[in-house]
Write a protein that holds these residues in place. Structure first.
Motif, PDB file in Angstrom:
ATOM      1  N   LEU A   1       5.093   6.007   5.167  1.00 39.58           N
ATOM      2  CA  LEU A   1       5.738   7.256   4.444  1.00 39.58           C
ATOM      3  C   LEU A   1       6.184   8.465   4.992  1.00 39.58           C
ATOM      4  O   LEU A   1       7.461   8.819   4.945  1.00 39.58           O
ATOM      5  CB  LEU A   1       4.703   7.510   3.162  1.00 39.58           C
ATOM      6  CG  LEU A   1       4.439   6.520   2.159  1.00 39.58           C
ATOM      7  CD1 LEU A   1       3.426   6.966   1.359  1.00 39.58           C
ATOM      8  CD2 LEU A   1       6.001   5.994   1.450  1.00 39.58           C
TER       9      LEU A   1
ATOM     10  N   GLY B   1       0.723   3.599  -3.162  1.00 37.31           N
ATOM     11  CA  GLY B   1      -0.019   4.886  -2.780  1.00 37.31           C
ATOM     12  C   GLY B   1       1.163   6.108  -3.011  1.00 37.31           C
ATOM     13  O   GLY B   1       0.551   7.299  -3.148  1.00 37.31           O
ATOM     14  N   CYS B   2       2.437   6.087  -2.684  1.00 34.32           N
ATOM     15  CA  CYS B   2       3.297   7.003  -2.713  1.00 34.32           C
ATOM     16  C   CYS B   2       3.199   7.379  -4.357  1.00 34.32           C
ATOM     17  O   CYS B   2       3.247   8.523  -4.567  1.00 34.32           O
ATOM     18  CB  CYS B   2       4.791   6.412  -2.215  1.00 34.32           C
ATOM     19  SG  CYS B   2       5.892   7.766  -2.489  1.00 34.32           S
TER      20      CYS B   2
ATOM     21  N   ARG C   1      -4.001  13.958  12.393  1.00 34.97           N
ATOM     22  CA  ARG C   1      -3.526  12.846  11.342  1.00 34.97           C
ATOM     23  C   ARG C   1      -3.938  13.003   9.940  1.00 34.97           C
ATOM     24  O   ARG C   1      -3.723  12.129   9.177  1.00 34.97           O
ATOM     25  CB  ARG C   1      -4.208  11.623  12.143  1.00 34.97           C
ATOM     26  CG  ARG C   1      -3.537  11.079  13.246  1.00 34.97           C
ATOM     27  CD  ARG C   1      -2.091  10.530  13.040  1.00 34.97           C
ATOM     28  NE  ARG C   1      -1.417   9.793  13.971  1.00 34.97           N
ATOM     29  CZ  ARG C   1      -1.296   8.760  14.371  1.00 34.97           C
ATOM     30  NH1 ARG C   1      -1.837   7.862  13.387  1.00 34.97           N
ATOM     31  NH2 ARG C   1      -0.488   8.235  15.326  1.00 34.97           N
ATOM     32  N   ALA C   2      -4.343  14.348   9.736  1.00 40.94           N
ATOM     33  CA  ALA C   2      -4.704  14.469   8.235  1.00 40.94           C
ATOM     34  C   ALA C   2      -5.673  13.542   7.448  1.00 40.94           C
ATOM     35  O   ALA C   2      -5.664  13.330   6.514  1.00 40.94           O
ATOM     36  CB  ALA C   2      -3.290  14.474   7.231  1.00 40.94           C
TER      37      ALA C   2
ATOM     38  N   PHE D   1      -6.035   6.985   3.811  1.00 39.14           N
ATOM     39  CA  PHE D   1      -5.357   6.919   2.660  1.00 39.14           C
ATOM     40  C   PHE D   1      -5.943   6.291   1.319  1.00 39.14           C
ATOM     41  O   PHE D   1      -6.754   5.474   1.543  1.00 39.14           O
ATOM     42  CB  PHE D   1      -3.966   6.224   2.924  1.00 39.14           C
ATOM     43  CG  PHE D   1      -2.971   6.401   2.224  1.00 39.14           C
ATOM     44  CD1 PHE D   1      -2.367   7.668   1.680  1.00 39.14           C
ATOM     45  CD2 PHE D   1      -2.162   5.217   1.619  1.00 39.14           C
ATOM     46  CE1 PHE D   1      -1.277   7.734   1.114  1.00 39.14           C
ATOM     47  CE2 PHE D   1      -1.108   5.230   0.958  1.00 39.14           C
ATOM     48  CZ  PHE D   1      -0.500   6.649   0.629  1.00 39.14           C
ATOM     49  N   LEU D   2      -5.852   6.829   0.269  1.00 38.78           N
ATOM     50  CA  LEU D   2      -6.260   6.523  -1.059  1.00 38.78           C
ATOM     51  C   LEU D   2      -7.969   6.395  -1.099  1.00 38.78           C
ATOM     52  O   LEU D   2      -8.233   5.684  -1.700  1.00 38.78           O
ATOM     53  CB  LEU D   2      -5.518   5.105  -1.492  1.00 38.78           C
ATOM     54  CG  LEU D   2      -4.069   5.252  -1.490  1.00 38.78           C
ATOM     55  CD1 LEU D   2      -3.588   3.792  -1.709  1.00 38.78           C
ATOM     56  CD2 LEU D   2      -3.595   6.418  -2.370  1.00 38.78           C
TER      57      LEU D   2
ATOM     58  N   GLY E   1      -4.166  11.424   5.191  1.00 34.42           N
ATOM     59  CA  GLY E   1      -3.321  10.583   6.004  1.00 34.42           C
ATOM     60  C   GLY E   1      -2.089  10.616   6.117  1.00 34.42           C
ATOM     61  O   GLY E   1      -1.180  10.333   7.045  1.00 34.42           O
ATOM     62  N   MET E   2      -1.482  11.542   5.402  1.00 34.87           N
ATOM     63  CA  MET E   2      -0.080  11.884   5.260  1.00 34.87           C
ATOM     64  C   MET E   2       0.163  13.274   5.988  1.00 34.87           C
ATOM     65  O   MET E   2      -0.181  14.191   5.516  1.00 34.87           O
ATOM     66  CB  MET E   2       0.599  11.834   4.000  1.00 34.87           C
ATOM     67  CG  MET E   2       0.684  10.715   3.179  1.00 34.87           C
ATOM     68  SD  MET E   2       1.884  10.599   1.838  1.00 34.87           S
ATOM     69  CE  MET E   2       3.418  10.982   2.516  1.00 34.87           C
ATOM     70  N   VAL E   3       0.756  13.216   7.329  1.00 32.93           N
ATOM     71  CA  VAL E   3       0.807  14.339   8.196  1.00 32.93           C
ATOM     72  C   VAL E   3       1.942  15.266   7.530  1.00 32.93           C
ATOM     73  O   VAL E   3       1.796  16.428   7.639  1.00 32.93           O
ATOM     74  CB  VAL E   3       1.232  13.861   9.482  1.00 32.93           C
ATOM     75  CG1 VAL E   3       1.485  15.133  10.524  1.00 32.93           C
ATOM     76  CG2 VAL E   3      -0.046  13.063  10.083  1.00 32.93           C
TER      77      VAL E   3
ATOM     78  N   PRO F   1      -3.073  13.693  -0.635  1.00 29.19           N
ATOM     79  CA  PRO F   1      -2.327  12.971   0.413  1.00 29.19           C
ATOM     80  C   PRO F   1      -3.044  12.924   1.736  1.00 29.19           C
ATOM     81  O   PRO F   1      -2.481  13.040   2.777  1.00 29.19           O
ATOM     82  CB  PRO F   1      -1.354  13.856   0.296  1.00 29.19           C
ATOM     83  CG  PRO F   1      -1.760  15.256   0.345  1.00 29.19           C
ATOM     84  CD  PRO F   1      -2.878  15.053  -0.720  1.00 29.19           C
TER      85      PRO F   1
ATOM     86  N   ALA G   1       0.063   2.861   6.186  1.00 25.35           N
ATOM     87  CA  ALA G   1       0.928   3.114   4.986  1.00 25.35           C
ATOM     88  C   ALA G   1       1.285   4.792   4.782  1.00 25.35           C
ATOM     89  O   ALA G   1       2.493   4.970   4.793  1.00 25.35           O
ATOM     90  CB  ALA G   1       0.284   2.709   3.558  1.00 25.35           C
ATOM     91  N   PRO G   2       0.372   5.657   5.190  1.00 26.42           N
ATOM     92  CA  PRO G   2       0.750   7.088   5.105  1.00 26.42           C
ATOM     93  C   PRO G   2       1.670   7.502   6.145  1.00 26.42           C
ATOM     94  O   PRO G   2       2.664   8.265   5.894  1.00 26.42           O
ATOM     95  CB  PRO G   2      -0.547   7.724   5.043  1.00 26.42           C
ATOM     96  CG  PRO G   2      -1.564   6.919   5.667  1.00 26.42           C
ATOM     97  CD  PRO G   2      -1.147   5.421   5.197  1.00 26.42           C
ATOM     98  N   LEU G   3       1.403   6.902   7.326  1.00 28.60           N
ATOM     99  CA  LEU G   3       2.527   6.916   8.669  1.00 28.60           C
ATOM    100  C   LEU G   3       3.713   6.429   8.165  1.00 28.60           C
ATOM    101  O   LEU G   3       4.774   7.062   8.627  1.00 28.60           O
ATOM    102  CB  LEU G   3       1.960   6.338   9.665  1.00 28.60           C
ATOM    103  CG  LEU G   3       0.430   6.802  10.116  1.00 28.60           C
ATOM    104  CD1 LEU G   3      -0.003   6.113  11.413  1.00 28.60           C
ATOM    105  CD2 LEU G   3       0.217   8.269  10.326  1.00 28.60           C
TER     106      LEU G   3
ATOM    107  N   THR H   1       0.848  -1.009  -0.066  1.00 28.26           N
ATOM    108  CA  THR H   1       0.047   0.181   0.008  1.00 28.26           C
ATOM    109  C   THR H   1       0.821   1.248   0.056  1.00 28.26           C
ATOM    110  O   THR H   1       0.573   2.129  -0.653  1.00 28.26           O
ATOM    111  CB  THR H   1      -1.003   0.073   1.343  1.00 28.26           C
ATOM    112  OG1 THR H   1      -1.692  -1.353   1.305  1.00 28.26           O
ATOM    113  CG2 THR H   1      -1.951   1.246   1.158  1.00 28.26           C
TER     114      THR H   1
END
Lengths: 374, 374, 374, 374
Positions: free
Chosen positions: A321, A28-29, B224-225, B297-298, A41-43, A39, A317-319, A24
Motif C-alpha cells: 500500500l 486492510g486498506c 517500519r511503523a 498490520f491488522l 506497518g504503513m510507513v 495503520p 501488505a502495508p508495504l 490482505t
C-alpha cells in the motif's frame, strides 16, 4: 464507504490479485480507512509523509489479474481461518472485497493458451485501461505480487511471464512496482521504455523479514569494525511462496537478493548459504533463522543468531500500500524511470544505499521531494 | 617496543587496571601495534579516522589503580586459559604487560581504610600526576573499567567510589571516560567542574552486546511503523561483572541504561524485563537472549528473538582503546565538557541520538572535527 | 449431547472453574467427545489406555468453584479472540459450557469474608456433595487449576487457601488433584487424612513446557556422561499465571518444582536461575528459553539452547482431563493415598522417577493396573 | 605409560587415523588414563559398566589407515589451536601420539592406484594383522571414522571404499564398528560373512548432536500425544565433515539416518528438510538448529526450537572409545553379528528401539550380559 468516487481516485492493479498479499492489502486498506485498525506497518501513515501529497487510502480502487478464480471474500475467510486476518474483519469489509473482485480479470498464459506474447500484453493492457476508464481514475499503479517465477535461463529468448505484465503496464501508460524477485521490468529494454515513456517504476522483491534484519545488522558489524566470517540462514514458510521457492530456480532469484545486502554492506561475501524450505503446515507464517559467525578483537570467535517469526502477508501488505501511494504520487509529480529513493522497501533495489538507516533517510528525502512538487 | 618514549606520548590510566578489560586492552594494544593481529573491533583504525590526528597505538602508555594485586602477565595467562586471549599472545607482549604492571598503584578505599574522601582523591590524583611526569606524557586519559558499583541511594551524602576517581582525574587535570554504569563524573558538581577546567569527559556504560543490538533493532521497528509490545531480555555472564551485577542494586544502574535505548527510540517503554544472571562457569563469555513481541498490520502478532554470544573483554577492550585515543585528541584539540559525539560507544550517553546509525554519523562528524582542529 | 446422564457418570470439580485451563478443558472435552477435534494432547486416548476402564469423555460432568463471575460461554469467546480456542468451537459447545456454568459456586474467602476456615471448608464440601447428588454421579474428582498462591511462610499458622479446598474434597469424600504449585493436599495432616479415608490424590504442578523439556533433556546429559555446568531459564507469559507468578513468593513455589527435576536427574544442582516474567501482551501464550552450558570430553565447552512457544491452557487442559479420568478410575479401583504412577504429569510429583521416559513407563504400568482391577 | 604391554592388550585400528576424531580419541584416551582429565563423555566409565569386563583405557593400543600424512602430534597441535584440545594436552601425551603415529599405514585407493579391490583388501588386512601380532594383542577392533563417502548408486557394481576396509577387518578376523554414514559392513554379503565368521559388528553413523536430541524429543511428543507437523533442521559445520557433506550424495546418507529416528519414533515422516552446510570458519565446531511445529489440544499451533553448539570431535571421540571397548569385550565374550544393544550410539542402528531412553536401557542390558559372560 467508497461509493462516491472523486476525481483523483487512484487505481491499484495487482498481478496476483487473488493471492494472500493482495487480499490482505485490499481488506486492510478498507479496515484502516474505516478506522477499524490503526495503520501499523504503513510507513506512509507516519508524520514525515503527511505533506507528501499521497493519495488517501480511501481514494484507492483495487483490481487486477489472476489465474486463480476463488472470490476475494472467500480468500479473506481462508486467511481468517489461517490467523492472517483478524476475526470479523472479512465480514466488516465484505463490500470492498466484492467490489475489487468484480475488477479482477483472468491472467495468463493459461494451460493450452495459444495466444502470442504480444496478444497477451495487449489483452492485459486493455484490461488495465478499461479499469482506469471505468472508474474514472487519475492513474493506475500496476503491482506484481504474484508467486515468484523461476529465474529465466540466460539464453531463453522468451520474456518471463512477469515481464509480459510489466510490458502491459507500459503499454497502458501505468507506473509499475515489482514486489517479487521475478524479472518484471528488470530488463534493459523495458527499463529504457519506462523511462522514455515518462513512467516511474520500482523494485524488486519486498524486504519483509530476514533481509530486513540483515540490512540493519550487517551495517552494525561494519560500523563496529567486527569481521563477519559466515552468515547462514534458513527460511521456513508454507504459503504459496513456500511451494514456489522450493523450486531451486525460483529460490535462486530470491537468494541473490538476500545476499546482495551482505555483499554491499560488508564489502565482501561471507561464507554461508541461504535455504528456503516449503513447510506447508506453517501456512502464511514464516520463520527465518540466521547464524552470524564473526571475529572480535584478537581473533575471538563470537556468534549472533536471530529468529524472525512473522506473517508474510501481514508484513507485505502495508508495504504494498505504501508503494502504491508513493509511486502514484511520483507519477503525478512527473518522476520517471527507476526510483532509488524506494530502496527501503526492496531486497534488490534500483540503486541507492544498502543499509536500512540510509535507505530510510533516502526515503524521507524522497517524501519531501514529493511534497515540494505539489 | 615502546622503550623510546617520544614527546607526545599519551597516558591511559585505568581504574580497574588488573581487570579483564584493562588486561585485554594493554595486551591487545601491544599486539596490534606490533602487527601480530589486525585491528578488528577498533573503529578508530578504520579509514574515516585516519585524518583525525589520533595518537598512535604505539604511543599509548598504560598504568592505573586497582585493589587487586595479581600481576598483569599472570592475569594475561588466566585470560588465555579462559579462551579470551589467543595462545602465545601473553608471551609475545610480556614486556608491555610488565611495563604496565609497574605503573599500577593501589586503589581504595580498602577494608579498614581510615582515609577521608579528600585524602583518597589527593592520593589518586598524585598517582596519576606522577605517572604523567615520570613518562613525560603529553596528557593522560583516566578510564573507569572497574566492576560496577551499586547504585547509590538518593539520600546518601557520600560520593560513590567511582566519583572519587573521577574527582582525582579532575584534580590531576585529566580527561575522563566512564565505561561502566557507575556514577563516575555523572553528578552535577563534577560535570560542571570538568567543563570549568576545560576537560572533556565521556560516558557512560560501554555498549557491547544486547544494547548494541537494541540500538539497531529498535530503530528498525520504528522506521517500519511496527508496534513493539514487549521487549524482554536475559543476560548470562560469569566474569567479575556477572558477580557484581547479581547484586540488584548494581544491576539497577545497568538496566536503566539498557532500557533507555528502547524508550528513546520507540518513544515508549514496552513491556518486559531485563535479567542479568551470574553464571560463573561461563567465565568472560556472555550470552544475551532478547525476545521482542510486536504487532504488524491488522494486529498480527509477530516475534523477533536474538541470541548474542560474545566475549565481554574482547568486545570492550577495542572500544576502550578507541575512547582513549578520541578523548586524548579531543583534549589536545581544546574540547571540554561532555562529548555527545561519542554516544556510539555508550548505553547511557551524554546526549545525542539513540539509534546506532545516527550515533555513527555523529561519530564521523566528531572525527572530522578533530581532524579540522589540527 | 450429554443430556441423558447414565449411572456411572463422573464429576470433575474445578477449583478455578472460570479460569482459562478449566474453560478450555470443558470446551475441549465436549468438542472431542462430539468428534469435532481429534484428541491431540490427551494421553489417555492413546491405545495403551484403552483397557484401563477409564470413564468416557462423554460421561464427565463439570462444575467448580471460582471467585470470578464471568460466564463460561463468555470466557470461551475471550479465549477464541486470544487464539486459544479455534473459531466456531465456543458456539458449537455452547450448551456444555452453559451447563457447566450453572454448576459453578462462589469460591472464597472473598474480601471482607468473616467465615472461619472450617466454615469455608464446610461450605465448599457441601457445594461438591450437592453437585454429586444432583447429577447422580458415581464420584467427583476435585482438581485445583486456580492461580498459583504465594508460598506460605513456614511459621504461618493458617492453612493456605488451596488447602481449604483440598480439605473440602476430603470432607466430601472426593479424590483430589493439584495441577498448581500451591500447597493443596501437600501437608502431612492432609496427606495422612486422604490415605486414612481411602481417597487417592495426585500432584503437584502440571508439567507443560520448560520442565517437560528438562525431564527429557537432563536424562540425556546424564546417560551420555556429559557434565552440565549451568542451566538457566526465562519464561515469558501473560495470562493470569504471568501476573500471579510475577509475585516472587508465588514464583518461589514454581521454581522449586522446576529445579527439582534437574537435581533429581543430574544428581547435583547446576548453576543458573529461572525467571518468570509477566508479559501481558503475550496473553495465554508462553515462551520459555533455556540455556544449558555443559562440558564434553577433555573439558570442551558446549551449549544447548531451547525455545518453547506454546499456549498454556491448550497444553494444560488435555492433561487435566487425563488426570480426572485416571484418578476417578483409581478411586473406583480402590487405590488411595498419593499416586506416584502419575509423576509423568507433574513437576513436583509424589515420588517415582524424575526422567520422563521412566515416568511414562510408570504411567503405563499404572494404566495396566487400573485395567487389571476391573 | 603404555610401555609394558600386557597379554590381553586390545588394538584399536582407525580407518581415518589422522582425522580429528581419531586424533582426539588417541590423545584423550591417554589423558584420561593418566588422570589428567575426568572421563566426561565416556559412558563406559560410569558405574553400570564397572563389572562388564571391559578392557581398561591403558590397555588400548592405537593404529590405523589414512591417506593423509600429517603426523599425529602435529594434528594434535592443530586441534589445540582450533580449541578442540585443551592447551598443554598435546605435549603431555606426545609419547602416545607418536607411538600411534608409527602404527598408521597408507590408506587407499590413492589417485592412480592400479590395485584391484581384492589386492587392496589383502593389503589392509595384512596391515591390521601385522599390527596385532607386532603388539601381541588379544584382538583388534577396526573402527571407521573416515570422512563420509558419497552414497553409492544402486546399480554400481563396485563396493564402496568403506566396504573394502570392512572386508579387510573380516579377512583379518577383527570386529568392526562403523561410526560414519558410509556403507561399511552394511551390505547383505558382508553382514552374513561377519556373522558366519563369529565376528561382532556395530553401526552406523555416530549420534552426537541433532539426532541425539531428536531421539529424546521425538519420544516426548509421542508420549504426550502431541501431533508433530514439521521438523526442520540446519547444520553448520566446517571441519572435513562439513566439506564432505556439502556433497549432496554424501549428505543423502547422513540425512537418511537423521530422518529415521523421526519416522521410527513418531510413526510418520513429518514435513521438513535437513540441511548440512559447509562453513569452513566454524572449524570443528558445529551448530544445529531444529524447528519443530506441532499441534496441541484443539489444533493450537506450537513450536519448539533447539540450538546445539558443540565440538564434533569432542562429542565423537569418547563414544568411539566406548565402542572400541564394548565391541572388543563382545568379541571376547563370543558374541557375533550385529549388536542391536549398541543402538544408543548410532543414528541408523542395526535394530533395537529408536528412543534414546530405551536404547540406554538396552545398552545397560548389554553391559550386564557382557559381565555375565566373564
Amino acid at each position: 464507504m467508497l461509493e462516491e468516487r472523486r476525481v483523483g481516485d487512484v487505481g491499484v492493479w495487482f498481478v496476483g490479485a487473488r493471492g494472500s498479499v493482495a487480499t490482505t492489502a485490499v481488506a486492510g486498506c478498507a479496515a484502516v480507512a474505516a478506522g477499524l485498525h490503526p495503520p501499523v506497518g504503513m510507513v506512509t501513515e507516519t508524520p514525515p509523509f503527511a505533506a507528501s501529497g499521497l493519495p488517501s487510502l480511501s481514494s484507492l480502487v483495487f483490481g487486477g489479474h489472476d489465474t486463480a478464480t476463488c472470490p476475494l471474500p472467500k480468500r479473506a475467510e481462508e486467511l481468517t481461518a489461517a490467523g492472517v486476518l483478524p476475526h470479523g474483519l472479512a465480514a466488516a469489509v465484505r463490500g470492498e472485497l466484492t467490489a475489487a473482485d468484480i475488477d479482477i480479470r483472468p491472467g495468463g498464459p493459461s494451460a493450452g493458451d495459444t495466444r502470442t506474447d504480444d496478444e497477451l500484453v495487449a489483452r492485459f493492457a486493455s484490461d488495465i485501461t478499461d479499469f482506469t476508464h471505468r472508474h474514472g481514475l487519475a492513474r493506475t499503479v500496476v503491482i506484481n505480487v504474484a508467486s515468484t517465477e523461476p529465474t529465466p535461463a540466460p539464453d531463453d529468448p522468451r520474456p518471463a511471464p512477469s515481464s509480459l505484465y510489466a510490458a502491459a503496464a507500459l503499454r497502458a501508460g501505468c507506473p509499475y512496482v515489482n514486489f517479487t524477485p521475478s524479472t518484471g521490468a528488470r530488463t534493459p529494454a523495458l527499463a529504457d521504455a519506462f523511462a522514455a515513456r515518462g513512467l516511474p517504476h520500482a523494485g524488486r522483491d519486498g524486504k519483509t523479514g530476514q533481509t530486513l534484519l540483515r540490512s540493519v545488522l550487517a551495517p552494525m558489524f561494519t560500523q563496529r569494525a567486527l569481521a563477519v566470517r559466515a552468515w547462514s540462514g534458513t527460511n521456513l514458510l508454507g504459503g504459496g511462496d513456500g511451494a514456489a521457492l522450493a523450486d531451486p530456480a525460483a529460490a535462486a532469484a530470491k537468494n541473490a537478493g538476500k545476499e546482495r545486502v551482505l555483499t554491499d554492506t560488508l564489502g565482501h561475501a561471507p561464507e554461508g548459504e541461504v535455504h528456503i524450505d516449503d513447510v506447508p503446515s506453517l501456512g502464511d507464517w514464516k520463520t527465518a533463522w540466521d547464524h552470524v559467525a564473526f571475529d572480535g578483537f584478537l581473533g575471538s570467535r563470537m556468534v549472533l543468531q536471530t529468529i524472525w517469526q512473522g506473517c508474510d502477508s501481514a508484513l507485505a501488505a502495508p508495504l504494498v500500500l505504501d508503494l502504491a501511494r508513493l509511486v502514484a504520487r511520483a507519477h503525478e509529480a512527473g518522476l520517471s524511470g527507476p526510483l532509488p529513493g524506494l530502496g527501503f522497501y526492496f531486497k534488490d533495489p534500483d540503486g541507492g544505499p544498502a543499509a536500512l538507516s540510509e535507505q530510510y533517510t533516502a526515503l524521507l528525502s524522497f517524501a519531501a521531494r514529493l511534497g515540494d512538487a505539489r
